[in-house]
Design an enzyme around this catalytic site. Structure first.
Site, mmCIF file in Angstrom:
data_model
loop_
_atom_site.group_PDB
_atom_site.id
_atom_site.type_symbol
_atom_site.label_atom_id
_atom_site.label_comp_id
_atom_site.label_asym_id
_atom_site.label_seq_id
_atom_site.Cartn_x
_atom_site.Cartn_y
_atom_site.Cartn_z
ATOM 1 N N LYS A 295 0.860 -1.187 0.000
ATOM 2 C CA LYS A 295 0.000 0.000 0.000
ATOM 3 C C LYS A 295 0.890 1.229 0.000
ATOM 4 O O LYS A 295 1.536 1.558 0.994
ATOM 5 C CB LYS A 295 -0.925 0.000 1.216
ATOM 6 C CG LYS A 295 -1.933 1.149 1.216
ATOM 7 C CD LYS A 295 -2.863 1.052 2.408
ATOM 8 C CE LYS A 295 -3.885 2.179 2.410
ATOM 9 N NZ LYS A 295 -4.766 2.121 3.590
ATOM 10 N N ARG B 136 0.721 9.994 5.588
ATOM 11 C CA ARG B 136 0.952 8.658 6.142
ATOM 12 C C ARG B 136 2.252 8.052 5.627
ATOM 13 O O ARG B 136 2.381 6.837 5.533
ATOM 14 C CB ARG B 136 -0.245 7.754 5.798
ATOM 15 C CG ARG B 136 -1.557 8.259 6.385
ATOM 16 C CD ARG B 136 -2.704 7.305 6.086
ATOM 17 N NE ARG B 136 -3.911 7.743 6.777
ATOM 18 C CZ ARG B 136 -5.091 7.944 6.188
ATOM 19 N NH1 ARG B 136 -5.218 7.764 4.888
ATOM 20 N NH2 ARG B 136 -6.133 8.348 6.891
ATOM 21 N N LYS C 187 -2.083 -1.907 -3.730
ATOM 22 C CA LYS C 187 -2.929 -0.719 -3.751
ATOM 23 C C LYS C 187 -2.037 0.519 -3.787
ATOM 24 O O LYS C 187 -1.143 0.629 -2.946
ATOM 25 C CB LYS C 187 -3.809 -0.707 -2.496
ATOM 26 C CG LYS C 187 -4.746 0.484 -2.381
ATOM 27 C CD LYS C 187 -5.555 0.410 -1.093
ATOM 28 C CE LYS C 187 -6.506 1.604 -0.982
ATOM 29 N NZ LYS C 187 -7.277 1.586 0.283
ATOM 30 N N SER D 102 -9.849 5.222 -5.583
ATOM 31 C CA SER D 102 -10.745 6.344 -5.874
ATOM 32 C C SER D 102 -10.214 7.284 -6.943
ATOM 33 O O SER D 102 -10.962 7.712 -7.834
ATOM 34 C CB SER D 102 -11.023 7.126 -4.589
ATOM 35 O OG SER D 102 -9.814 7.632 -4.026
#
Length: 332
Positions: free
Chosen positions: A203, A224, A255, A281
């Site tokens: 990720k 993050r 991802k 998204s």
């Protein structure tokens, strides 16, 4: 190439002449069973709330979520990944709503299982970001940094609560070191050896998450980058893969999907478990926005993007178009 006179003897175009020919020789095929539908359910709303940054996607009510799940079953989709959006007043520093049996995600899990039973794999996002007032994926220490090991304790409790609520699969997405092993132990301790773990193994700290922040009502300030992966790195992803497999991941995921097809291909080559990819998204919104402008053919672009992800090695794809695409594939 063999030639006869001035003309080619080998003509690859022969295998592209008609739709039937192209279908027969296609090396990669999409099937409804490849697809998983991510869905958002929002606490305290009486009507679905459109997500401005993701045209066509909504924050569901409990009732509209059940309808969406039933539609996914009818279309042949394999799974639904649920994200809970609690009321703002219920967010706190440790994400209490994430382990409350009556928290919106747990309520939604029970609703969907009651609606579809085992006809659809009911999956749950296992992360604190939707339920914390600071928007990070874990508990913060006194310096404002995410405390890895304190967060693992919260994840263990979340896994047990989500399993009790009916999740077939839990999806730890927080990128904490050791999360898969801790969650597996927590599930086994309550006799839930049957609950599978879909590890968010790779990720990246991506700019393409932008619209998702609106979808989950994120409270995040900052970024993050200290726990999600650096987009520049490949070996880091493969190291995470080895660790997740060692700790007991049943499935692994990359991802985002589209910007990281090279990573997806490497993971698919090395993993001995099913590999998924999340078309996130930003990937969704870019195609929808360009199609709205008339710049691209929407339906062709959707199928092309999904075919590319499948071709790169994804056994399953999380996509907001899952039900729509599955319905179209079923009519072919």
């Amino acid at each position: 190439m063999t030639t006869y006179g001035s003309f080619p003897g080998t003509r690859p175009r022969r295998l592209r002449t008609t739709p039937t020919m192209r279908r027969m020789v296609a090396e990669t095929r999409l099937h409804p069973a490849d697809l998983i539908l991510p869905a958002f359910v929002r606490e305290g709303v009486s009507e679905p709330v459109p997500i401005e940054a993701m045209p066509g996607v909504v924050q569901h009510t409990r009732d509209s979520l059940k309808k969406a799940a039933a539609e996914a079953v009818a279309a042949g989709v394999s799974g639904i990944m649920l994200f809970g959006v609690p009321e703002e007043s219920k967010k706190d520093a440790v994400g209490t709503a994430g382990t409350d049996p009556d928290g919106i995600l747990q309520v939604a899990l029970r609703d969907v299982r009651a609606e579809v039973g085992d006809d659809l794999l009911v999956m749950s996002d296992l992360c604190l970001d939707e339920t914390t007032d600071h928007g990070h994926c874990g508990v913060l220490d006194e310096h404002g940094s995410v405390d890895n090991d304190a967060t693992l304790e919260r994840y263990a409790e979340m896994a047990q609560v989500q399993a009790d609520a009916g999740a077939h699969v839990v999806g730890p997405s927080g990128m904490m070191d050791g999360q898969i092993g801790v969650i597996r132990d927590a599930l086994d301790q309550i006799g839930r050896e049957d609950v599978a773990i879909l590890a968010y193994t790779v990720k990246y700290a991506s700019a393409f998450y932008g619209p998702f922040r609106e979808a989950v009502g994120s409270s995040l300030k900052g970024d993050r980058k200290t726990y999600q992966q650096d987009p520049a790195n490949v070996r880091d992803a493969l190291r995470e893969l080895a660790l997740d497999l060692e700790e007991g991941a049943d499935m692994v995921m990359v991802k985002p999907a589209g910007p990281y097809l090279d990573i997806l291909a490497r993971v698919a080559d090395e993993a001995n478990v099913p590999v998924a990819a999340y078309q996130i998204s930003g990937e969704y919104s870019m195609i929808e926005a360009a199609a709205e402008k008339g710049w691209i053919d929407r339906d062709r672009a959707i199928l092309e993007s999904l075919t590319g992800i499948r071709r790169a090695g994804a056994r399953n794809i999380l996509t907001y178009w899952a039900t729509e695409v599955a319905q179209k594939l079923g009519r072919q």
